[in-house]
Each structure stands twice: as structure tokens, then as C-alpha cells.
Design a protein around this motif. Structure first.
Motif, PDB file in Angstrom:
ATOM      1  N   THR A 182     -26.911   2.478 -58.655  1.00  0.00           N
ATOM      2  CA  THR A 182     -28.074   2.320 -59.531  1.00  0.00           C
ATOM      3  C   THR A 182     -28.118   3.295 -60.695  1.00  0.00           C
ATOM      4  O   THR A 182     -28.986   3.178 -61.560  1.00  0.00           O
ATOM      5  CB  THR A 182     -29.361   2.469 -58.704  1.00  0.00           C
ATOM      6  N   PRO A 229     -27.613   4.559 -64.224  1.00  0.00           N
ATOM      7  CA  PRO A 229     -27.309   3.834 -65.463  1.00  0.00           C
ATOM      8  C   PRO A 229     -25.881   4.111 -65.939  1.00  0.00           C
ATOM      9  O   PRO A 229     -25.387   5.237 -65.833  1.00  0.00           O
ATOM     10  CB  PRO A 229     -28.342   4.375 -66.461  1.00  0.00           C
ATOM     11  N   ALA A 270     -25.506   6.928 -68.453  1.00  0.00           N
ATOM     12  CA  ALA A 270     -26.150   8.200 -68.126  1.00  0.00           C
ATOM     13  C   ALA A 270     -25.187   9.365 -68.319  1.00  0.00           C
ATOM     14  O   ALA A 270     -24.009   9.285 -67.969  1.00  0.00           O
ATOM     15  CB  ALA A 270     -26.651   8.172 -66.683  1.00  0.00           C
TER      16      ALA A 270
END
Length: 312
Positions: A273, A275, A278
Motif C-alpha cells: 500500500t 505509494p 513515495a
């Protein structure tokens, strides 16, 4: 068994479990460049080799492991996995059939456990499983080969690259290593072994139910990422160091190395999960991620094979 190539001037032994071969011979980046150009060979004689002989060897291994092996042609290299009943990776084999036997090399210290499992599964089939301690693994940018262990000393004086050079190119190629980029919970989808080591339509084998379920749902719990590390930091993140996103631990660092062109790089396994754009901290080092395994890797998502070099 300690490699005789460690006796070369300037040879520095690698860390365990690779302490029987050289990390480098005095010039890491020159060794990397020579390896890329096909001008050097890597001593990986610490790898353990398992020999599977007998008329039923290919169909038998096909039924026990994740890759389609019953049609494997002599001289064709491939990879396969032994999974536990829950689909978690226990062994990673890189193998070739020479027309009489399958020769598979595995991580140092794992051959006996693999042989023990295979022996329990022989039943009445025409197969024999033994250690092939007479053989050693050498690698180039084009792949692997087996040589008689007694002939390793013949490579003294020839162009060599150490294991650090090999590992830097392996990391660049997004290729996971068992025990370095995996743990006891790893399933094949998380680290990109679907395809290179797992055939999705070959039939049943231990752990196949998990492989099929995750493939159909497209939601592995974690995913492998390639990290470009902050080059201004002197040290590389340690194996197992936490990966942080927004003050939360989201994964761990696997392999890390210094690349002759890319600088410091690493592989890490993080939560699905996180991103894909990120910015992360890997062992305290700022890191930009590059997607290796998409968050929804499954039936409708494939991993670009062009990202992978041929180096095993």
C-alpha cells in the motif's frame, strides 16, 4: 570450501555466507566495468550444487517445484522454487540439465535441507539426489557455468571480478536473492519470481494454491522495490534495516551495493500500500524508489522483462 582464488594478491574475503569467495580483488568499480563488458568472471564457488540423476528427473522435479521442467532442453538454464504448503519460498534453484543429470546451484548452507526434502519425495521413481561437491559455479554477465572444483586454480592470473561487483549488477537488474531479499514469509509474487521461476499454468505442486490465488486477486501483501540511495551518505543501509515512510516502518532493506554508474543502490521489500512515488528512508538514508513489483501484480499486470539482465 575456501576458494583458491582468495590467495590472489589484493583479494578480500566477502562476509558470511559468502566468506569462502572474494568480495573484491582491490578495485570494485573496475571489476564491475569488466564484468559488464564480458571481460571478467566471478568466482561463486561458495554456492552449493545438487545433482539430480535418473530417467524420471525432469518430470519428478516438474511435479515438486514451481517451474515447468518436464520439457526442459539440455543446456537450457532456468530457475525454480520449492514452496511450503502455504506458498512461501523455501528454496531457490538455478539449474541446467546436461542430458544425464539436472545440476542445480543453491544458497550456501541450504543444499542438505533441499536434498533431505527431495529424498523424502522420491517414492519409487527413477531418480537419485546427491551433492555435487566436485563442481563449482562461475558467473559472467551472460550467465553461469559449472567447472570442476579442482580446476578453480586455473583461473589464477585471468580477469576476475569479486562478488561485490556481481551483487551490484544483480541489484541493478532487480534480481532478488534468497535470504537477502526474502524472509520466511516471502511468496513468489512479492519479489518478482513469477515468470523467471514460477510457471502459472503447468499444473499442481506444493504451494500452487497460494500462487494461483494471489495471481487471480492481484494483491500480494508486499512488493519488491529498487532504491536509489542518497550518495552523500558514506555508509550503505544494513541488511534488515527498517524502511520508513511518514514516520512509519513499512518494510526492510535487503541487498545494498555501490554501483559504478548509479552510485549506492539497494533492494527492499515494503508494504503493497505504500505509494509508488513515495520518498523513503532506508536505514536512515534517503531513498527514491523504483517500482519492480507493481502494487497489484497479478493476472492483469506483468513485470517488464526488459528490466532484467541475464545475469543469474
Amino acid at each position: 570450501m575456501r576458494s583458491p582464488l582468495l590467495d590472489l594478491p589484493g583479494a578480500v574475503a566477502a562476509d558470511a555466507p559468502d566468506a569462502d569467495v572474494a568480495a573484491h580483488y582491490g578495485d570494485l568499480f573496475a571489476e564491475q566495468r569488466a564484468l559488464v563488458k564480458g571481460e571478467a568472471v566471478v568466482d561463486r564457488s561458495n554456492r552449493e550444487v545438487v545433482r539430480v540423476s535418473g530417467a524420471d528427473r525432469l518430470t519428478w522435479l516438474n511435479d515438486l517445484t514451481s517451474q515447468k521442467l518436464d520439457t526442459l532442453r539440455p543446456g537450457e538454464w532456468t530457475q525454480t522454487l520449492v514452496l511450503d504448503p502455504q506458498g512461501r519460498v523455501e528454496h531457490h534453484l538455478t539449474l541446467v540439465d546436461d542430458g544425464e543429470s539436472v545440476l542445480a546451484h543453491v544458497e550456501p548452507g541450504t543444499a542438505d535441507a533441499l536434498i533431505g526434502y527431495l529424498d523424502r519425495m522420491r517414492f519409487m521413481l527413477r531418480v537419485e539426489v546427491t551433492r555435487a561437491d566436485d563442481l563449482a559455479v562461475l558467473s559472467t554477465a551472460a550467465g553461469d557455468s559449472y567447472v570442476p572444483r579442482a580446476e578453480l586454480g586455473d583461473h589464477l592470473g585471468k580477469p576476475l571480478a569479486g562478488l561485490w561487483a556481481y551483487e551490484a549488477l544483480r541489484i541493478e537488474a532487480h534480481r532478488p536473492r534468497l535470504g537477502f531479499d526474502t524472509d520466511h514469509k516471502t511468496i513468489p509474487h512479492e519479489v518478482g519470481w513469477i515468470g523467471p521461476a514460477v510457471h502459472l499454468t503447468k499444473g499442481c505442486y506444493r504451494g500452487q494454491e497460494t500462487v494461483a490465488r494471489v495471481h487471480n486477486l492481484g494483491h500480494p501483501p508486499r512488493r519488491l522495490v529498487f532504491l536509489h540511495l542518497d550518495g552523500s551518505v558514506d555508509t550503505l543501509p544494513a541488511h534488515g534495516a527498517p524502511v520508513i515512510f511518514e514516520s512509519q516502518e513499512v518494510g526492510t532493506v535487503g541487498s545494498a551495493a555501490r554501483h559504478h554508474e548509479l552510485g549506492p543502490i539497494a533492494l527492499a521489500v515494503i508494504k503493497r500500500t505504500v505509494p509508488v512515488d513515495a520518498q523513503l528512508l532506508a536505514g536512515g538514508v534517503a531513498a527514491a524508489q523504483e517500482v519492480v513489483v507493481p502494487p497489484d501484480a497479478g493476472r492483469n499486470v506483468s513485470i517488464d522483462p526488459g528490466l532484467r539482465r541475464r545475469i543469474r
